[in-house]
Structures are given as structure tokens and as C-alpha cells.
Design an enzyme around this catalytic site. Sequence first.
Site, PDB file in Angstrom:
ATOM      1  N   ASP A 218       0.531  -2.739  12.172  1.00 26.11           N
ATOM      2  CA  ASP A 218       1.062  -3.202  10.942  1.00 26.11           C
ATOM      3  C   ASP A 218       1.405  -4.670  10.826  1.00 26.11           C
ATOM      4  O   ASP A 218       2.196  -5.191  11.412  1.00 26.11           O
ATOM      5  CB  ASP A 218       2.202  -2.205  10.353  1.00 26.11           C
TER       6      ASP A 218
ATOM      7  N   ASP B 225       4.808  -6.071   9.532  1.00 30.08           N
ATOM      8  CA  ASP B 225       5.981  -5.541  10.442  1.00 30.08           C
ATOM      9  C   ASP B 225       5.901  -6.378  11.699  1.00 30.08           C
ATOM     10  O   ASP B 225       6.985  -6.835  12.166  1.00 30.08           O
ATOM     11  CB  ASP B 225       5.854  -3.911  10.723  1.00 30.08           C
TER      12      ASP B 225
ATOM     13  N   THR C 147      -0.775   7.672  -0.735  1.00 28.29           N
ATOM     14  CA  THR C 147      -2.147   7.459  -1.539  1.00 28.29           C
ATOM     15  C   THR C 147      -2.971   6.417  -0.930  1.00 28.29           C
ATOM     16  O   THR C 147      -4.258   6.345  -1.132  1.00 28.29           O
ATOM     17  CB  THR C 147      -1.815   7.199  -2.926  1.00 28.29           C
TER      18      THR C 147
ATOM     19  N   ARG D 127       0.918  -1.133  -0.060  1.00 29.06           N
ATOM     20  CA  ARG D 127       0.072  -0.068  -0.031  1.00 29.06           C
ATOM     21  C   ARG D 127       0.863   1.288  -0.069  1.00 29.06           C
ATOM     22  O   ARG D 127       1.872   1.530   0.989  1.00 29.06           O
ATOM     23  CB  ARG D 127      -0.820   0.084   1.545  1.00 29.06           C
TER      24      ARG D 127
HETATM   25  C1  PRP Z   1      -1.268  -4.312   4.525  1.00 32.23           C
HETATM   26  C2  PRP Z   1      -2.268  -5.811   4.691  1.00 32.23           C
HETATM   27  C3  PRP Z   1      -2.897  -5.526   3.320  1.00 32.23           C
HETATM   28  C4  PRP Z   1      -3.277  -4.256   3.065  1.00 32.23           C
HETATM   29  C5  PRP Z   1      -4.683  -3.759   3.646  1.00 32.23           C
HETATM   30  O1  PRP Z   1      -0.343  -4.719   3.619  1.00 32.23           O
HETATM   31  O2  PRP Z   1      -1.386  -6.817   4.780  1.00 32.23           O
HETATM   32  O3  PRP Z   1      -2.152  -6.139   2.206  1.00 32.23           O
HETATM   33  O4  PRP Z   1      -2.190  -3.404   3.828  1.00 32.23           O
HETATM   34  O5  PRP Z   1      -4.756  -2.457   3.552  1.00 32.23           O
HETATM   35  P1  PRP Z   1      -6.131  -2.076   2.275  1.00 32.23           P
HETATM   36  O6  PRP Z   1      -7.278  -3.069   2.462  1.00 32.23           O
HETATM   37  O7  PRP Z   1      -6.073  -0.752   2.640  1.00 32.23           O
HETATM   38  O8  PRP Z   1      -5.495  -2.343   0.791  1.00 32.23           O
HETATM   39  P2  PRP Z   1       1.058  -3.688   3.445  1.00 32.23           P
HETATM   40  O9  PRP Z   1       0.586  -2.667   2.292  1.00 32.23           O
HETATM   41  O10 PRP Z   1       1.161  -2.881   4.595  1.00 32.23           O
HETATM   42  O11 PRP Z   1       2.126  -4.524   3.136  1.00 32.23           O
HETATM   43  P3  PRP Z   1       2.950  -5.554   3.770  1.00 32.23           P
HETATM   44  O12 PRP Z   1       2.310  -6.955   3.722  1.00 32.23           O
HETATM   45  O13 PRP Z   1       4.046  -5.921   2.937  1.00 32.23           O
HETATM   46  O14 PRP Z   1       3.376  -4.956   5.133  1.00 32.23           O
HETATM   47  N1  URA Z   2      -2.353  -2.814   7.009  1.00 36.70           N
HETATM   48  C1  URA Z   2      -1.937  -3.463   8.073  1.00 36.70           C
HETATM   49  O1  URA Z   2      -1.125  -4.098   8.175  1.00 36.70           O
HETATM   50  N2  URA Z   2      -2.819  -2.751   9.142  1.00 36.70           N
HETATM   51  C2  URA Z   2      -3.982  -2.013   9.142  1.00 36.70           C
HETATM   52  O2  URA Z   2      -4.545  -1.446  10.246  1.00 36.70           O
HETATM   53  C3  URA Z   2      -4.328  -1.739   7.895  1.00 36.70           C
HETATM   54  C4  URA Z   2      -3.516  -1.829   6.867  1.00 36.70           C
END
Ligand code: PRP
Ligand code: URA
Length: 208
Positions: free
Chosen positions: A199, A202, A107, A103
Site C-alpha cells: 500500500d 501507508d 467494492t 478506494r
Molecule cells: C491507492 C493508490 C491509487 C489507488 C489505485 O490509493 O494510491 O490512488 O489506490 O487503485 P485503483 O487503480 O484500483 O483505483 P488508496 O485508495 O489506497 O488511497 P491512499 O492514497 O489514501 O492510500
Molecule cells: N493501491 C496501492 O497502494 N497498492 C496497490 O497494490 C494497489 C492499490
Amino acid sequence: MEVMELKHPLIEHKLSILRDKSTGTKKFRELIEEISMVLCYECMRDAKLKSVEIETPIQKMKIGRLNEENYAFVPILRAGMGMLNGVINVIPNAKVGHIGMYRDETTFEPVNYFFKVPKGIEKREVIILDPMLATGGSAIDAINLLKSKGVKKIKFLCIIAAPEGIQKIEAEHPDVQIYCACIDKKLNKNKYIVPGLGDAGDRIFGTK
Ligand code: PRP
Ligand code: URA
């Protein structure tokens, strides 16, 4: 389609540890796996079994058996990988695909950086894995990618779902059933789920 939410005192207990900011990476990972396993059982309630004849130590009998190869798990990287061990324990012969998505921090729009799915994906039931359904942007892009490859039956498994993400999937892909451990209140201004668990990526990989 109504969202399936795991409503069980033990799941709430596990979530109380998972959500706690003092819970470390090892425990966090274990709990994501354990809850994912339960979600996987729930999402297979409609599974079709083939009748086979087996022999117990006592007698012959007919019993239903799953063709595990009809299924594919597709984790959304990175955080979805945290759910894979849990579900693959339940259906060990399912195929596995990967969708890389992050994400954008300003944005909040998803950016797709990887897509690799098993051969014949269009003939399989696909179970998408991602612990967090926030705005729904990542989920929608993943579903669109899979449908563009001809996939017809898709389920979405997550640990925490925000109402905003649920509404988006219901509006754009009403055929996709969502399974979650808990539906939370809302998103904050940074599009994080409230109260959520922070997160997920993380916390699973210990990157912050
Ligand atoms: C997080 C999560 C989803 C997304 C959800 O991933 O694991 O994939 O955000 O958000 P949304 O519903 O608003 O799209 P992130 O983009 O943080 O990537 P990561 O898994 O690499 O930490
Ligand atoms: N992605 C995450 O990992 N946590 C949130 O709360 C939203 C998006």
C-alpha cells in the site's frame, strides 16, 4: 498510445529497494521522489520551448526556455503527494491541484472526497501523479473530473502500473499517455498489484 516504461538498470536497482518490505518510510519516500523526478523528465520530452536570447559569460546566444506556468501537477491524495516534491523540483513554477480519492475496501471503487485545481486549468497541460495504477478506477475518475473542467492535455505518471489499469485507461481515455517505472504482472484478489510494493499511501506516510 504505448505506455512509456522506464527501462534502466538504475531504476530497477531503486525499485528493488522500494519494493522490499524491510525498507522504512524515510527511504521509501526518498525513492518515490527520485523516481518521480526521472518520470517527469521523460514526460516532458515533447515540451515546446520558446526561443530566448541570453548572454553566457562568453557570448550572446539563442536557447529554448519552458513556460513552466503552462503546466499543472495534480496528485491523487494521499499517495500521489509522495511524488510531488520530485516533480516540483524539476518544474518549480508549475501550478498544483489536488484530487482526494480513496478506494473503498470492499467494492474497490474510488470515492472522491476533494477536488481543487488552479484557476485556468483548462489552458494548462495537466500531469496526474499517483504511484499505483491498479484497477484504474481512481485514474479514470481523476481524468473524467479534469476533462469535465475543460482540460485537454493530460499525462498520467505512476511508479507501478498493472496491466488491468493500463487497459482501462487505454480503452476509456486513449489520448492520455501513461508513464511508469515498471509494468507489473497482475492484480491479486484484493486488487493489489503483484508483485507491487504494497500500500503506497501507508508506506509513504507510515500509517500501518
Ligand atoms: C491507492 C493508490 C491509487 C489507488 C489505485 O490509493 O494510491 O490512488 O489506490 O487503485 P485503483 O487503480 O484500483 O483505483 P488508496 O485508495 O489506497 O488511497 P491512499 O492514497 O489514501 O492510500
Ligand atoms: N493501491 C496501492 O497502494 N497498492 C496497490 O497494490 C494497489 C492499490
